[in-house]
Design an enzyme around this catalytic site. Sequence first.
Site, mmCIF file in Angstrom:
data_model
loop_
_atom_site.group_PDB
_atom_site.id
_atom_site.type_symbol
_atom_site.label_atom_id
_atom_site.label_comp_id
_atom_site.label_asym_id
_atom_site.label_seq_id
_atom_site.Cartn_x
_atom_site.Cartn_y
_atom_site.Cartn_z
ATOM 1 N NE ARG A 122 33.414 -25.749 -24.477
ATOM 2 C CZ ARG A 122 33.450 -24.609 -23.798
ATOM 3 N NH1 ARG A 122 34.342 -23.678 -24.092
ATOM 4 N NH2 ARG A 122 32.598 -24.387 -22.817
ATOM 5 N NE ARG A 170 14.619 2.984 0.839
ATOM 6 C CZ ARG A 170 13.486 2.988 0.169
ATOM 7 N NH1 ARG A 170 12.656 1.998 0.302
ATOM 8 N NH2 ARG A 170 13.175 3.967 -0.633
ATOM 9 C CG MET A 188 -1.996 1.052 1.117
ATOM 10 S SD MET A 188 -2.826 1.315 2.676
ATOM 11 C CE MET A 188 -1.773 2.544 3.411
#
Length: 929
Positions: free
Chosen positions: A584, A362, A118
């Site tokens: 390879r 934060r 919200m």
Amino acid sequence: MSARKTAKPARGSRRVFSFGDGKADGDAKMKEMLGGKGANLAEMTRIGLPVPAGFTISTVVCAEYQAAGDRIPNALMPEVAKALVKVERVMAARFGDASLPLLLSVRSGARVSMPGMMDTVLNLGLNDRTVEGLARLADTRFAYDSYRRFIQMYGDVVLDVPRDRFEHRLEAQKANRRVHLDTELDADDWRELVREYLRIVEEETGKPFPQDPQQQLWGAIGAVFRSWKTPRAITYRKMNAIPDEWGTAVNVQAMVFGNMGDDCATGVAFTRDPATGSNVFYGEYLKNAQGEDVVAGTRTPQPINKESRSADQAHLPTLEEEMPKAYKQLARIRHTLESHYCEMQDIEFTIQAGKLWMLQTRTGKRTVRAAVKIAVDMVRERLISREVAVGRVDAGQLDQLLHPTLDPDAPKKVIAKGLPASPGGACGAVVFSAEDAETKAKAHEKVVLVRIETSPEDIHGMYAAEGILTARGGMTSHAAVVARGMGKCCVVGCGTLQISYARGEFRVGDTLVRAGDVITIDGSTGEVILGEVATVTPELSGEFGELMKWADSMRRLEVRTNADTPHDAKVARDFGAEGIGLCRTEHMFFEEARILAVREMILATDEIQRGRALEKLLPMQRGDFVGIFQAMAGLPVTIRLLDPPLHEFLPHEEDGIREVAEALGDDVAAVRARIEERSEFNPMLGHRGCRLGITFPDIYRMQVRAITEAACQVAESGVKVQPEIMIPLVAHVKELERLRALAEEEIAHVLAAHPGSRLKISIGTMIEVPRAALTADAIANFADFFSFGTNDMTQMAYALSRDDAGKFLPDYLETGILKDDPFVSIDRDGIGQLIRIGVERGRSTRPRLKVGICGEHGGDPKSVMFCDEVGLDYVSCSPFRVPVARLAAAQAAIHARQQKKAAARPVRKQARVAAKRATSTRGTRRTRS
Ligand code: ADP
Ligand code: MG
Ligand code: MG
């Protein structure tokens, strides 16, 4: 014991946690109960920062609310009432009072910040009476501006009134008044709008707008809890593995006003520059504004200081200039927060009549580049340890630093989106074939190779191109793997492209792009863009090297690379590779000068013909290995013998077939027939890997010989070599036994011609067939090392075709059946068991067996964590992933140390508890008896 518990309620039973006036019930560690926002509001209050008083309703209540069928639990009401009284006392105002009204904000806040929750409701507590009180206390314009904001927010998020109904009305008012900005409307405008807004709400909901502040408050609290279950929130949680049980907290807080006049403002800031990481204060603000106005884009925000000013903002005044006192205080708080949290912070603040209030803090999001710089700087500033610094950088994103990227500020027209297979940006003229790519590149033209999909035949074109775009294929398709190996930008699986090779064009929607048109692709986002977008070459700063040095000192796993050319080997070595884990040999076969000899070798009808072809190939292969041994001087090099199904090398076009026929002295029809014979129903499970060596031992002999001769040659030039020969696709111990004998024989043969040589060549195998993992104890008898080929192993054990998975794997990821693409991150539960079994059984035969992993997983941080856990010796990955793997290996080692410490702790604690319990039960018994 139980008596004590009831006398003093445990912390867990409290539902409401107050903060304000320097005191708080909670703190930053209580994110589980208070959510991130609430925990940090409490913490900021505790450390003396100016935070408007308020309280947090715990996440536990969210579950209670839902369990009760979306009803507020009774026990919550008195707790909220008590907390509200505290807020009233601190703020010297009363909620619902007509002369001195306290207004509130109601804010959601889960443990982690989450889209879909919200939106905040501001100015709650306003009604037709309190708005007049507010007008008398401050001024009428401000009071009615706040009231209309409240009605709109409450209407939108609590009552589900479509937001645009309010917005249209506001636009109409501005048009009537011939003004552009909200700030140009006056008190009468807002008064009129409030009347209209109230009417809109009544019209939409069939009820008058709630005038009772208590009803408003409980309505908003309920809406926060319900928003935990919106489809958007649920999807987000599923995608990010956030448990549904966590729930959200609700923060109720006294309002402070940034919209009271020109000595008021609201803003957001980062304690360091989130793009570059440089240690400057960085932020924006708006005068006379509230809430989300800064990010809503209705007015252009101003920079808080000159460091935050972009080139086109030279004319804008800063907060530092306009409100020097508040700015100085904010700048001090920046330092307080950083030294308290020891981490870069993202903050929200409001200035009311010159007074600063903190509304949120934060951990700040940042680019990888900034993350590296901030981590290293903070170690230098003695804020964090090296271990913490190494743990703070997202290893998976590190390779973004190594590629040129698109200029983020450049305008662009995106025409399609595919999978971001290999990062970086590339721009050039469209070509549709490897040949064109090569020709144009030779003429110094930049090209982007566009293919439906790529195959090994396209490698030279991929090398020549700036970037590769394919319509089909997933993150481990040929194009993706090879491009990552080359460190080339690549976008794959762009399904909306309709490519016509014949017409030399592709369509996407109504856009037609012809060969020669310029496009740009973004391998970090998957975007395909029409025209040119400027690229920027990232600088590898000193901080990057410093961080990697620390990481190297902490890791246990060795990091090697998959490289097939001296050039790739050198790139990888510069990135810190400690050897080659997979070279390879087939890629060498595709080079233009050789492919004919390779085809002759495959299509030969007898030993003599084949012998002639092999003789041509021998010196070429030897030359390849010489180059690689030199590039990797002193480091181990694992060379895999020929692996792919042979048909991959064969020509399909007339010219090619004629050419081989001529070389072999055969007629075209016969050669074509032989090519058809080679085609298989299921080539990945067909004639490939060591099965080739069993059927055509001469091919493997030639390769072993080339390796050994090259090693001797390089060793004799005084360079140390450590060759390791690897046999692919072994499923049965007998295969390895036989091929090992063949290789040893060939090695002995070559060494006999180099009498002084002290060369040691180890011989090992790939473990990629599930049967090999299960019989690893037998296989280890003939292997000096194991290398897990997890691409093939995933394909085989999961019955999941790498080349077809693109059609359904996205659905699996989207629906949450799978959390990760098993070709990107090792499937721990399934494939992981095969690896564990392989390691354990292999080492049961040969305790010092060297074990590694090659294939795409070797550069994936989660998989590296797993490799560390199961005790592998090394991981091998493509050159540009080497730094990723180094960092991930360090993080894995740190994690392992922490686990070990944590495991040791409970044991001691358990022992103490057990001892206590033993005495107390004895005690009880005695009293009873
Ligand atoms: P989000 O989680 O989306 O960041 P917030 O709860 O932080 O939402 O609220 C958004 C904005 O609303 C804040 O940045 C702030 O500007 C404003 N806001 C929230 N609470 C208050 C308050 N008590 N006083 C003034 N403004 C507030
Ligand atoms: Mg916020
Ligand atoms: Mg394989």
